[in-house]
Scaffold this motif. Structure first.
Motif, PDB file in Angstrom:
ATOM      1  N   ASP A  85       0.825  -1.203   0.000  1.00 14.71           N
ATOM      2  CA  ASP A  85       0.000   0.000   0.000  1.00 14.71           C
ATOM      3  C   ASP A  85       0.864   1.261   0.000  1.00 14.71           C
ATOM      4  N   ASP A  86       0.333   2.304  -0.599  1.00 17.80           N
ATOM      5  CA  ASP A  86       0.806   3.690  -0.543  1.00 17.80           C
ATOM      6  C   ASP A  86       1.714   4.113  -1.697  1.00 17.80           C
ATOM      7  N   GLY A  87       2.670   3.261  -2.098  1.00 22.22           N
ATOM      8  CA  GLY A  87       3.548   3.636  -3.210  1.00 22.22           C
ATOM      9  C   GLY A  87       4.866   4.235  -2.770  1.00 22.22           C
ATOM     10  N   ALA A 241      -4.902   1.360  -7.619  1.00 21.75           N
ATOM     11  CA  ALA A 241      -5.192   2.718  -7.141  1.00 21.75           C
ATOM     12  C   ALA A 241      -5.480   2.731  -5.640  1.00 21.75           C
ATOM     13  N   HIS A 242      -5.181   3.876  -5.022  1.00 20.45           N
ATOM     14  CA  HIS A 242      -5.303   3.992  -3.557  1.00 20.45           C
ATOM     15  C   HIS A 242      -5.769   5.410  -3.204  1.00 20.45           C
ATOM     16  N   THR A 243      -6.636   5.971  -4.067  1.00 22.91           N
ATOM     17  CA  THR A 243      -7.131   7.361  -4.019  1.00 22.91           C
ATOM     18  C   THR A 243      -6.031   8.371  -4.395  1.00 22.91           C
ATOM     19  N   ASN A 245      -5.459  11.506  -2.379  1.00 17.39           N
ATOM     20  CA  ASN A 245      -4.853  12.116  -1.179  1.00 17.39           C
ATOM     21  C   ASN A 245      -4.793  11.208   0.042  1.00 17.39           C
ATOM     22  N   HIS A 246      -5.119   9.922  -0.147  1.00 16.17           N
ATOM     23  CA  HIS A 246      -5.138   9.001   0.989  1.00 16.17           C
ATOM     24  C   HIS A 246      -6.037   9.525   2.124  1.00 16.17           C
ATOM     25  N   PRO A 247      -7.286   9.891   1.793  1.00 22.17           N
ATOM     26  CA  PRO A 247      -8.162  10.440   2.831  1.00 22.17           C
ATOM     27  C   PRO A 247      -8.854   9.333   3.621  1.00 22.17           C
TER      28      PRO A 247
HETATM   29 ZN   LIG Z   1      -2.469   3.427   2.595  1.00 27.18          ZN
END
Ligand SMILES: [Zn+2]
Length: 345
Positions: A85-87, A241-243, A245-247
């Motif tokens: 997750d996150d990149g 994909a993970h959105t 802005n990570h909200p």
């Molecule tokens: Zn994340």
């Protein structure tokens, strides 16, 4: 694409000896960190052990194979999917070479708004500013949503290398032992629900607290466009994909959720040049997104989505709320035992 032959040879049914179970493993970082309050990192040495165990004791498959198998059942026994997750940049630097060496496919879920950013993710920046040795004012203040918060750091305002050595193993889910740890936890909880712009301003205020600056940590940064290209080169690593802005999606209106989800998909597709078909909910516990979020994801054209709810995947699992198992920085041996438990337990 050497892994595919092996996948096909092993193809059976999601059912078989592992009793209808498959596993999706959740990683974030492959790096050796001085502090890791959220337990996000597995060291490169341990990750190498994990990958060997997965190759020998399980059947690593692509996430899309697993998603398809929920429909038609064709999947190797003891199937495992590796996800990140996150990149983070270290996914390319430290994880990809190991994945390649053992032909283990993976999916990296990227929050597209952070791509190419020199700064760390905000939760890492809090760690750098508050949990690394250095000096803060004895008293700090921050206003969030019209309310002013005050913290007295007292003698922990100065955080020496010795104190740091004895406290650096602290985890944020454990009780705070020091005023600094308490400050970290409370700030994290205050900043998490904010919108991206407001959060950036608040982190800048916290940054200004540091009397001695607190040096940058270039290896903690997110991936750049070019690096995402290199990450997915060869087809072993898929981008999800993970959105933007990570909200905390549960805090947002449907319209803003839709924008977060669709724009991240579009931006990543622009970068990788293929349809991005998988999604992961930021934070990912069921309280962190709404039931309408699942609908928004489905309508955005994804084939599946992962949560961070702990569990095994079964034929009956919702492809848009696939559970995962968060892998800690444990030995390969320990991971092997855990795999047996998950598959057979
Ligand atoms: Zn994340």
């Amino acid at each position: 694409m050497g892994g595919l032959g092996r996948l096909r040879r092993a193809a059976g049914r999601l059912g078989g000896r592992s009793g209808g179970r498959a596993l999706i493993l959740l990683y974030h970082r492959v790096a050796k960190l001085r502090t890791d309050p959220w337990g996000l990192a597995v060291t490169p040495g341990r990750f190498a052990e994990h990958i060997e165990v997965l190759r020998e004791r399980a059947n690593p498959v692509q996430l899309r194979e697993l998603a398809r198998a929920l429909d038609d059942g064709g999947l190797p026994d003891r199937s495992v999917v590796v996800t990140f997750d996150d990149g983070y940049f270290d996914n390319l630097l430290n994880a990809k070479p190991l994945l390649e060496r053992h032909e283990v496919p993976a999916t990296v879920f990227i929050a597209s708004g952070f791509i190419g950013q020199e700064r760390e993710f905000w939760w890492d920046e809090l760690d750098r500013l508050l949990l690394q040795p250095g000096t803060l004012p004895e008293r700090v203040q921050l206003s969030v949503d019209g309310k002013t918060y005050d913290w007295e750091l007292g003698e922990t305002a100065e955080y020496t290398k010795e104190d740091f050595q004895s406290q650096r193993g602290w985890k944020a889910w454990a009780e705070s032992q020091t005023p600094r740890q308490q400050l970290y936890t409370e700030l994290y909880d205050l900043l998490r629900p904010l919108d991206a712009g407001e959060r950036r301003r608040k982190v800048a205020e916290v940054r200004a607290w540091r009397i001695d600056g607190a040096g940058r940590r270039p290896r903690h940064r997110p991936l750049s466009v070019k690096e995402i290209g290199r990450l997915q080169e060869g087809g072993l690593v898929e981008v999800g994909a993970h959105t933007v802005n990570h909200p905390l999606l549960s805090e947002l209106s449907t319209a803003v959720q839709r924008r977060e989800i669709r724009q991240s998909k579009a931006r990543l597709e622009e970068i990788v040049g293929y349809g991005v078909s998988s999604f992961a909910y930021p934070y990912g516990k069921s309280a962190d997104y709404a039931s309408e979020t699942v609908d928004v994801v489905r309508r955005a054209g994804f084939a599946c989505a992962c949560s961070t709810v702990t569990g095994v995947v079964r034929r009956s699992s919702d492809p848009f709320q696939l559970p995962r198992v968060w892998v800690r920085n444990c030995s390969g041996e320990r991971l092997a035992t855990q795999l047996d438990r998950w598959f057979e337990g």
